[in-house]
Design a protein around this motif. Structure first.
Motif, short mmCIF file in Angstrom:
data_model
loop_
_atom_site.label_atom_id
_atom_site.label_comp_id
_atom_site.label_asym_id
_atom_site.label_seq_id
_atom_site.Cartn_x
_atom_site.Cartn_y
_atom_site.Cartn_z
N MET A 191 37.66 34.97 30.47
CA MET A 191 37.57 33.56 30.11
C MET A 191 38.93 32.89 30.27
N SER A 246 38.09 25.72 28.87
CA SER A 246 36.88 26.10 29.58
C SER A 246 36.59 25.06 30.65
N TYR A 266 44.17 33.13 29.90
CA TYR A 266 43.26 34.03 30.59
C TYR A 266 42.90 35.19 29.67
N ALA A 289 39.91 38.71 28.97
CA ALA A 289 39.43 39.94 29.60
C ALA A 289 38.47 39.65 30.75
N ASN A 290 37.67 38.60 30.65
CA ASN A 290 36.74 38.28 31.74
C ASN A 290 37.49 37.96 33.03
N PHE A 291 38.59 37.23 32.91
CA PHE A 291 39.42 36.92 34.08
C PHE A 291 39.99 38.20 34.66
N ASN A 343 39.04 41.35 34.39
CA ASN A 343 38.02 42.22 35.01
C ASN A 343 37.41 41.58 36.25
N GLY A 344 37.16 40.29 36.20
CA GLY A 344 36.56 39.62 37.35
C GLY A 344 37.45 39.68 38.58
N ASP A 394 37.82 43.43 39.63
CA ASP A 394 36.57 43.91 40.24
C ASP A 394 36.47 43.42 41.68
#
Length: 255
Positions: free
Chosen positions: A1, A5, A193, A195-197, A199-200, A203
């Motif tokens: 995230m 947002s 930023y 964890a979603n950022f 990992n995204g 990945d």
């Protein structure tokens, strides 16, 4: 995230529009985020453009997608001079379009605002990300964000893809004035930023290594990706995020 947002940035666009009717709206570089926003405003009609058939398909299949008879979702490229020829729009949105257009019309960014000026008769809203990949950071969070960005771009290039090319706020304001837009408001939003950022982005890197021609390099890069992921996620867990850089929202008027 990230903080802010995406929804907050579109909310700022709505606030800047105030009581001015939206009229006919052009979403010059559409995606799921801006399509959700388009569905929320009281427009006379909307036209949304994407350069990727895959994105158009994803939007059409999304439960957020509802098009009226007068609305259009088009797949095309802004380098096509015939695209929307002789049309005009009361409101134009260009959210993260400068960065994304590198994949469809490289080195053409200086022509984007003159092209949109042909179509705009009211407000233009530009949402962008201040570039961070080319610059060194002076704090730990920024160094991690920059390292992730550089690794992402390296993996994309080694997989025969073209990274985004973000532009600074000052460059965008200068180009808007050259294109006969008058900037009337600018807002900046600091980013955190999460964890979603992490990992995204990583990945994405891991997936691209599968297409490296040099398999030894792919293995070494995979190990580096895993190491960077662990370091970045540890920092996010300890500090609540990686605070670095900012998004911006510009309101400009056609002159």
């Amino acid at each position: 995230m990230t903080t802010p947002s995406i929804g907050l940035l579109y909310q700022k666009v709505t606030e800047l529009q105030a009581q001015t009717p939206w009229g006919n709206v052009l979403d010059a570089g559409t995606g799921l985020g801006s399509m959700r926003w388009l569905q929320s405003i009281d427009s006379s009609s909307w036209t949304a453009i994407t350069g990727a058939e895959g994105m158009a398909r994803q939007i059409r299949q999304s439960p957020i997608f509802h098009a009226r008879e007068q609305d259009r979702l088009l797949v095309d490229n802004w380098m096509n001079a015939e695209l929307l020829a002789n049309e005009q729009f009361d409101t134009v949105l260009a959210d993260y379009l400068l960065g994304a257009i590198e994949g469809f019309a490289p080195y053409w960014q200086d022509q984007l605002f003159p092209r949109l000026r042909q179509l705009a008769r009211g407000n233009l809203y530009v949402i962008g990300l201040s570039p961070y990949v080319p610059y060194d950071a002076d704090h730990d969070a920024g160094k991690l964000v920059t390292e992730i960005g550089r690794l992402r771009d390296a993996c994309l290039l080694l997989a025969d893809e073209r990274p985004y090319r973000e532009y600074p706020l000052e460059w965008v304001l200068r180009q808007l004035r050259h294109a006969n837009f008058k900037p009337v408001d600018v807002q900046q939003f600091g980013i955190r930023y999460g964890a979603n950022f992490v990992n995204g982005q990583l990945d994405m890197c891991a997936a691209r290594t599968q297409r490296f021609k040099d398999r030894g390099l792919a293995l070494a890069m995979s190990e580096h990706i895993a190491d960077l992921r662990q370091r970045a996620l540890n920092y996010v867990a300890q500090e609540g995020g990686l605070r670095h850089g900012f998004d911006y929202v510009i309101q400009a008027q056609a002159m």
